[in-house]
Scaffold this active site. Structure first.
Site, PDB file in Angstrom:
ATOM      1  N   TYR A   1      -6.353  -5.930   0.241  1.00  0.00           N
ATOM      2  CA  TYR A   1      -5.712  -5.916   1.393  1.00  0.00           C
ATOM      3  C   TYR A   1      -6.223  -5.072   2.585  1.00  0.00           C
ATOM      4  CZ  TYR A   1      -1.217  -5.918   4.362  1.00  0.00           C
ATOM      5  OH  TYR A   1      -0.368  -6.154   5.465  1.00  0.00           O
TER       6      TYR A   1
ATOM      7  N   GLY B   1       3.466  -1.087  10.568  1.00  0.00           N
ATOM      8  CA  GLY B   1       3.725  -0.173   9.283  1.00  0.00           C
ATOM      9  C   GLY B   1       4.595  -0.624   8.548  1.00  0.00           C
TER      10      GLY B   1
END
Length: 266
Positions: free
Chosen positions: A161, A192
């Site tokens: 990722y 986030g």
């Protein structure tokens, strides 16, 4: 649905393609742009995207579902053939599709690693390339690519990722330089913690590997480190993208913009 607010009707007559649009952030983005007047093409490999588009149309939004696997070159080509049939133009491409694998290095298979890069990075390359002829037909356009806080700092147990999100920023900067003469702007958005189903998965999987966490406890610890004191809502992300795709942002390109409440300040 995000309130179109200052951008109400701003995108009337414009066509927007959103990948990963069946749920979560992608669905919020699609409905926000439709609420601002755009014709929105919702792309997802999950057939749930059809129901999402149908629900939006029932609320008066101009949403069309085009099921596709954006890691398949032939599927991507078919998406933009369909866009050409439906509206004959493309103004904004939003590469939101994404997956994550959370695991120790020794338990991360090559197939897992390649799948994450295929969905998060390679698919954005495929869609941008296929979209380019339509984007060039107009006076310019916008490409917005989903990055992440992990494009700023890789987290533990997510090598694929993190690699995919750092990669999407570098690719976006390269495309921003190449496509600027055609008045095509390319930027990234870096969420986030966003309150979605994916973050419930993240909490469980990271918590299982980092220690004896009860459900939600790990995310609570991370939220304590956010200066604004809360996770993002899907609408927060959608509102940023409305701005970046709008005429108010015509001098912004090649940027990776955090939407994380101050979690990362770089």
């Amino acid at each position: 649905m995000a309130d179109a607010g200052l951008f109400r009707d701003h995108f009337a007559g414009r066509t927007v393609v959103v990948t990963g649009a069946a749920r979560g952030i992608g669905l919020g983005i699609a409905t926000a742009f439709a609420g601002a007047g755009a014709d929105v093409i919702m792309v997802d490999r999950d057939d749930q995207v059809r129901q999402a588009a149908e629900d939006g149309r029932a609320a008066g939004l101009r949403l069309t579902a085009v099921p596709a696997d954006v890691t398949r070159e032939s599927d991507v080509a078919a998406v933009f053939d369909r866009v050409a049939e439906l509206t004959g133009r493309l103004d904004v491409l939003i590469n939101n599709a994404g997956v994550i694998t959370i695991n120790e290095l020794e338990h991360t298979s090559l197939d897992d690693f390649n799948r994450v890069l295929a969905v998060n990075t390679t698919a954005a390359f495929l869609t941008a390339r296929a979209a380019l002829p339509l984007l060039r037909q107009g006076d310019g356009g916008v490409i917005l690519n989903a990055a992440s806080g992990q494009a700023r700092q890789g987290f533990i147990y997510t090598p694929a990722y993190a690699a995919s999100k750092f990669g999407i920023v570098g690719m976006s900067q390269s495309l921003a330089k190449e496509l600027a003469p055609a008045n095509i702007r390319v930027n990234c958005y870096c969420p986030g913690i966003v309150r979605t189903e994916m973050w419930a998965y993240n909490d469980r999987e990271w918590g299982r590997r980092l220690g004896d966490y009860r459900p939600g406890e790990l995310i609570e610890e991370w939220i304590d480190d956010i200066p604004l004191g809360r996770p993002a809502e899907v609408d927060d992300v959608a509102n940023l993208l409305l701005f970046l795709a709008s005429d108010a942002a015509v001098y912004i390109t090649g940027q990776a913009i955090n939407i994380d409440g101050g979690m990362f300040m770089n």
